[in-house]
Design an enzyme around this catalytic site. Structure first.
Site, PDB file in Angstrom:
ATOM      1  N   ARG A   1       0.575  11.677  -0.268  1.00 27.88           N
ATOM      2  CA  ARG A   1       0.359  12.645  -1.549  1.00 27.88           C
ATOM      3  C   ARG A   1       0.256  14.016  -0.936  1.00 27.88           C
ATOM      4  NH1 ARG A   1      -2.779   8.308  -5.530  1.00 27.88           N
ATOM      5  NH2 ARG A   1      -1.208   6.770  -5.225  1.00 27.88           N
TER       6      ARG A   1
ATOM      7  N   TYR B   1       5.407   5.482  10.288  1.00 29.99           N
ATOM      8  CA  TYR B   1       5.511   6.671  10.904  1.00 29.99           C
ATOM      9  C   TYR B   1       5.289   6.799  12.749  1.00 29.99           C
ATOM     10  CZ  TYR B   1       4.813   7.849   5.996  1.00 29.99           C
ATOM     11  OH  TYR B   1       4.985   7.776   4.653  1.00 29.99           O
TER      12      TYR B   1
ATOM     13  N   SER C   1       0.795   5.874   5.157  1.00 29.71           N
ATOM     14  CA  SER C   1       0.291   7.267   5.599  1.00 29.71           C
ATOM     15  C   SER C   1      -1.150   7.043   6.221  1.00 29.71           C
ATOM     16  CB  SER C   1       0.611   8.441   4.585  1.00 29.71           C
ATOM     17  OG  SER C   1      -0.150   7.819   3.414  1.00 29.71           O
TER      18      SER C   1
ATOM     19  N   GLU D   1       5.304 -10.892  -9.313  1.00 34.00           N
ATOM     20  CA  GLU D   1       6.203  -9.622  -9.001  1.00 34.00           C
ATOM     21  C   GLU D   1       7.503 -10.248  -7.871  1.00 34.00           C
ATOM     22  OE1 GLU D   1       6.587  -6.896 -10.175  1.00 34.00           O
ATOM     23  OE2 GLU D   1       4.288  -6.263 -10.888  1.00 34.00           O
TER      24      GLU D   1
ATOM     25  N   LYS E   1      -3.055   5.099 -10.562  1.00 29.09           N
ATOM     26  CA  LYS E   1      -1.862   4.566 -10.865  1.00 29.09           C
ATOM     27  C   LYS E   1      -2.209   2.952 -11.167  1.00 29.09           C
ATOM     28  CE  LYS E   1       1.210   7.771  -8.219  1.00 29.09           C
ATOM     29  NZ  LYS E   1       2.319   7.985  -7.248  1.00 29.09           N
TER      30      LYS E   1
ATOM     31  N   LYS F   1       3.392  -3.283   0.353  1.00 31.73           N
ATOM     32  CA  LYS F   1       2.864  -1.826   0.537  1.00 31.73           C
ATOM     33  C   LYS F   1       1.243  -1.706   0.223  1.00 31.73           C
ATOM     34  CE  LYS F   1       3.637   2.904  -0.270  1.00 31.73           C
ATOM     35  NZ  LYS F   1       4.451   3.790  -1.206  1.00 31.73           N
TER      36      LYS F   1
ATOM     37  N   LYS G   1       3.338  -3.582  -4.629  1.00 28.60           N
ATOM     38  CA  LYS G   1       2.852  -2.200  -4.079  1.00 28.60           C
ATOM     39  C   LYS G   1       1.435  -2.073  -4.788  1.00 28.60           C
ATOM     40  CE  LYS G   1       3.629   2.689  -4.130  1.00 28.60           C
ATOM     41  NZ  LYS G   1       4.564   3.700  -4.457  1.00 28.60           N
TER      42      LYS G   1
HETATM   43  C1  PBG Z   1       6.054   7.375  -4.603  1.00 29.78           C
HETATM   44  C2  PBG Z   1       5.545   6.626  -3.159  1.00 29.78           C
HETATM   45  C3  PBG Z   1       4.195   6.669  -2.603  1.00 29.78           C
HETATM   46  C4  PBG Z   1       4.481   6.215  -1.352  1.00 29.78           C
HETATM   47  C5  PBG Z   1       5.901   5.989  -1.039  1.00 29.78           C
HETATM   48  N1  PBG Z   1       6.529   6.087  -2.323  1.00 29.78           N
HETATM   49  C6  PBG Z   1       3.008   7.243  -3.195  1.00 29.78           C
HETATM   50  C7  PBG Z   1       2.364   6.826  -4.279  1.00 29.78           C
HETATM   51  O1  PBG Z   1       2.737   5.660  -4.844  1.00 29.78           O
HETATM   52  O2  PBG Z   1       1.439   7.315  -4.681  1.00 29.78           O
HETATM   53  C8  PBG Z   1       3.240   6.001  -0.336  1.00 29.78           C
HETATM   54  C9  PBG Z   1       3.775   6.286   1.399  1.00 29.78           C
HETATM   55  C10 PBG Z   1       2.670   6.432   2.010  1.00 29.78           C
HETATM   56  O3  PBG Z   1       1.554   6.520   1.902  1.00 29.78           O
HETATM   57  O4  PBG Z   1       3.276   6.449   3.312  1.00 29.78           O
HETATM   58  N2  PBG Z   1       5.826   6.372  -5.494  1.00 29.78           N
END
Ligand code: PBG
Length: 327
Positions: free
Chosen positions: A205, A313, A274, A233, A217, A248, A195
């Site tokens: 968010r 989505y 997203s 990982e 993050k 991701k 990720k």
């Molecule tokens: C939470 C999480 C996130 C997403 C899925 N689980 C956001 C982040 O890490 O800030 C993002 C999913 C998306 O953007 O569609 N940890």
């Protein structure tokens, strides 16, 4: 000319006959944003066509997905600020509407659906981080029991698959042990293995009001320039017992999907996040791209890179196109 590749493309019949990659509706997972309350169906501004829904509205939405052949859902909670605290206490509370939703949805659909959770502190944390914050540091080992309790509460509520998205070291093994010790040996783990610290999570968010209050993050999510680190990982998640591994975001990281697929014998998932969805939607709303052509092409690229499963989505829209005979 001895070789004329165009011969194989000459007719629709032959193009269909020779298709190398297929994407079926059963490979797709539809994300659902849940809020507490009744009769709520609130559109997320930066994600047109996506809604924050109260449980009974979500059930209606899921019903129409099920009618189109989609049975896999990943659920996310949008929690009001007053219920957030440093330790994400609400995540395991018996009053938690998100946990209750799993139970209600399972009672409604039974085995017609499979439900995936999100494990991370951010939707419940007053700091908006995935782990426990002390000063400017995101603590790793102190976060693990919090994540494990969250996962256990989700398993008890009826979740089929636990989705740790927090990127703390050692969390897959820690969660696996906790589930097993409590008799949940059949509850799976879909690990967010690679990720990345990505700008493409922005709209999500907004949807959950879960942006970090301070900092970013980058001390736990991966640097976008790294590929070999994704293999490290993956080694760890594999050894710790992950049932599936996720990359991701998806589109900017197709090479990572590919390299995990080539190197591991467990299913690979990709999260078409997203921001990827919103940029396509925005271009289509402006008339710059044709949705019914660009969306399936985008999903196909992720599948072709090696994703067994795609969280997107657009799952419902894709299924609708299949039903209408457009794909
Ligand atoms: C939470 C999480 C996130 C997403 C899925 N689980 C956001 C982040 O890490 O800030 C993002 C999913 C998306 O953007 O569609 N940890």
């Amino acid at each position: 000319m001895e070789r004329r590749p165009r011969r194989n493309r000459a007719t629709a019949f032959s193009r269909g006959f020779l298709k190398e990659t297929h994407l079926s509706v059963s490979n797709l997972v539809q994300p659902i944003f849940l809020v507490d309350g009744k009769g709520i169906r609130d559109e997320v501004k930066s994600m047109p066509g996506n809604f924050r829904m109260s449980t009974e509205e979500a059930i209606k939405e899921m019903q129409s997905c099920v009618g189109l052949g989609i049975g896999s859902f990943i659920l996310f909670p949008a929690v009001v600020e007053e219920l957030k605290d440093k330790h994400a206490t609400y995540s395991k509370s018996p009053d938690n509407f998100y946990l209750k939703a799993f139970t209600e949805i399972k009672a409604h659909f039974g085995d017609l659906v499979q439900l995936i959770t999100d494990v991370a502190m951010d939707p419940y944390s007053s700091d908006g981080h995935d782990g426990l914050v002390e000063g400017d540091t995101i603590l790793n080992d102190e976060t693990l029991p919090i994540l494990a309790e969250m996962a256990l509460a989700q398993a008890k509520a009826g979740a089929d698959i636990i989705g740790p998205s927090d990127m703390m070291d050692g969390r897959v093994g820690y969660i696996r042990d906790t589930l097993d010790e409590n008799g949940y040996t059949d509850v799976g783990i879909l690990s967010y293995t690679a990720k990345y610290a990505s700008a493409f999570y922005g709209p999500f968010r907004d949807a959950l009001d879960s942006a970090p209050k301070k900092g970013d993050k980058k001390t736990y999510q991966m640097d976008p320039s790294n590929k070999r680190e994704a293999l490290l990982e993956a080694d760890l998640d594999f050894a710790e017992g992950a049932d599936m591994m996720m990359v991701k975001p998806a589109l900017p990281y197709l090479d990572i999907i590919h390299v995990l697929k080539e190197n591991y014998d467990i299913p690979i998932a990709a999260y078409n996040v997203s921001g990827e969805c919103s940029m396509l939607t925005a271009a289509c709303q402006n008339g710059w791209l044709d949705f019914e052509k660009a969306m399936p092409e985008m999903l196909m690229s992720i599948r072709r890179a090696g994703a067994d499963v795609i969280i997107t989505y657009f799952a419902k829209a894709y299924a609708q196109m299949v039903k209408d005979g457009k794909i």
